[in-house]
Motif scaffolding. Structure first.
Motif, short mmCIF file in Angstrom:
data_model
loop_
_atom_site.label_atom_id
_atom_site.label_comp_id
_atom_site.label_asym_id
_atom_site.label_seq_id
_atom_site.Cartn_x
_atom_site.Cartn_y
_atom_site.Cartn_z
N CYS A 92 2.10 -6.56 -2.49
CA CYS A 92 2.41 -5.59 -1.43
C CYS A 92 2.55 -4.15 -1.92
O CYS A 92 2.57 -3.23 -1.11
CB CYS A 92 3.71 -5.97 -0.73
N GLY A 96 1.03 5.79 0.17
CA GLY A 96 0.19 6.43 1.16
C GLY A 96 -0.61 7.60 0.61
O GLY A 96 -1.77 7.80 0.94
N ASN A 117 -2.83 1.43 -5.45
CA ASN A 117 -3.31 0.64 -4.30
C ASN A 117 -4.47 -0.30 -4.63
O ASN A 117 -4.63 -1.32 -3.96
CB ASN A 117 -3.73 1.58 -3.18
N SER A 156 -5.58 -2.89 4.30
CA SER A 156 -5.23 -2.04 5.45
C SER A 156 -6.37 -2.07 6.46
O SER A 156 -7.53 -2.30 6.09
CB SER A 156 -4.99 -0.59 4.99
N GLN A 157 -6.03 -1.78 7.71
CA GLN A 157 -7.08 -1.57 8.71
C GLN A 157 -8.00 -0.43 8.29
O GLN A 157 -9.19 -0.41 8.60
CB GLN A 157 -6.45 -1.23 10.07
N TYR A 169 -7.11 6.75 -0.17
CA TYR A 169 -6.41 5.61 0.43
C TYR A 169 -7.41 4.63 1.05
O TYR A 169 -7.35 3.42 0.80
CB TYR A 169 -5.43 6.10 1.49
N CYS A 170 -8.33 5.15 1.85
CA CYS A 170 -9.31 4.28 2.52
C CYS A 170 -10.19 3.56 1.50
O CYS A 170 -10.47 2.36 1.65
CB CYS A 170 -10.16 5.09 3.48
N LYS A 173 -8.18 0.74 -0.29
CA LYS A 173 -7.95 -0.43 0.56
C LYS A 173 -9.25 -1.20 0.82
O LYS A 173 -9.24 -2.43 0.90
CB LYS A 173 -7.29 -0.01 1.87
N CYS A 198 -4.70 -7.05 6.42
CA CYS A 198 -5.01 -5.64 6.70
C CYS A 198 -4.09 -5.14 7.80
O CYS A 198 -4.41 -5.23 8.99
CB CYS A 198 -6.46 -5.49 7.12
N THR A 207 5.45 4.96 6.55
CA THR A 207 4.91 5.53 7.79
C THR A 207 5.97 6.31 8.55
O THR A 207 5.80 6.62 9.73
CB THR A 207 4.35 4.43 8.71
N ASP A 258 -3.07 -5.46 13.37
CA ASP A 258 -3.05 -4.02 13.69
C ASP A 258 -2.90 -3.70 15.18
O ASP A 258 -3.17 -2.58 15.59
CB ASP A 258 -4.32 -3.36 13.16
#
Length: 264
Positions: A92, A96, A117, A156-157, A169-170, A173, A198, A207, A258
């Motif tokens: 986990c 961010g 990540n 993640s989504q 980040y994108c 993930k 995700c 967040t 999500d």
């Protein structure tokens, strides 16, 4: 009979999804659990909550920096020394980062996000796999064939659909999703299951606050049909299902939790 007669290991357990997953394992009858995070005070708080739901639990608390390969290797070795095996691993730990376009993002900022990540998840999964390869399957809840172990990586989504001003980040993930699928192919023959979850926008410390990253999340919440943040418990439930023998035929899956964001 509990669905979790073996040993669980959770990274990023000091808060958020990692904390909820750790407490859920304790609540669902897992009696040997290793938890790790860089935040030692948060880990001790998580351990306190775990003991409140299970008086019989044996908890191994380890402070681990996901950027340090040696610490990650020792994390799994210590769990092995204490408990003799690792059956369920949920990775986990994550950050961010900052909201910047690539031309405004420094290499140091990019490396920080991707090193934790993606690289940190890969290092954790690699160490967990090395241990699982050495052990025999445990009995299952209904007598079906068991696996040598189950790993769940938190993606993640945004590893599926991406968003603006979050290239590191994108990308990290998305890499976790692809790595999970590749490892699932490679280790199926050794009877180890590897999946990922995700999450969408979940109500965790990452967040919350007034950073550019957290402010941008409000738009994402509005896009999702359920129009709310998810809870860490809702993600933890998905993680425990994928670790359990009830998911014995689930392999290489990226389970999206999500509120419907990616379908809208």
């Amino acid at each position: 009979m509990t669905l979790f007669p073996g040993v669980a290991l959770i990274t990023g357990a000091a808060s958020g999804i990692g904390r909820a997953t750790s407490i859920s394992f304790a609540l669902e009858g897992c009696r040997q659990i290793a938890i790790s995070d860089i935040n030692l005070n948060g880990l001790h708080e998580t351990a306190k909550y775990m003991k409140e739901v299970s008086s019989e639990i044996d908890i191994l608390v380890q402070q681990v920096d996901m950027q340090e390969e040696v610490q990650i290797e020792y994390m799994v070795q210590a769990a092995m020394k204490r408990f003799g095996r690792v059956d369920y691993a949920v990775n986990c730990a994550g950050v961010g980062g900052t909201r910047e376009r690539s031309t405004d993002l420094t290499a140091k900022q990019f490396d920080f996000v991707t090193n934790i990540n993606y690289r940190g998840v890969w290092l954790s999964s690699r160490a967990e796999l090395a241990q699982m390869l050495k052990q025999e399957p445990l009995p299952t809840h209904d007598g079906r064939p068991g696996s040598r172990g189950a790993i769940v990586n938190i993606a993640s989504q945004l590893g599926i659909v991406s968003t603006y001003s979050a290239p590191a980040y994108c990308a990290a993930k998305a890499a976790v999703i692809s790595m999970t699928r590749s490892d699932a192919i490679d280790y199926s023959k050794e009877n180890i299951r590897i999946n990922c979850v995700c999450p969408g926008i979940i109500d965790t410390p990452m967040t919350q606050g007034d950073s550019g990253f957290t402010k941008a999340l409000e738009t994402s919440i509005a896009i999702a049909p359920m129009n709310r943040r998810g809870t860490p418990q809702e993600v933890a439930d998905a993680c425990l299902f994928l670790c359990s023998s009830k998911a014995s035929f689930v392999q290489g899956h990226a389970m999206v939790v999500d509120g419907g964001y990616i379908i809208n």
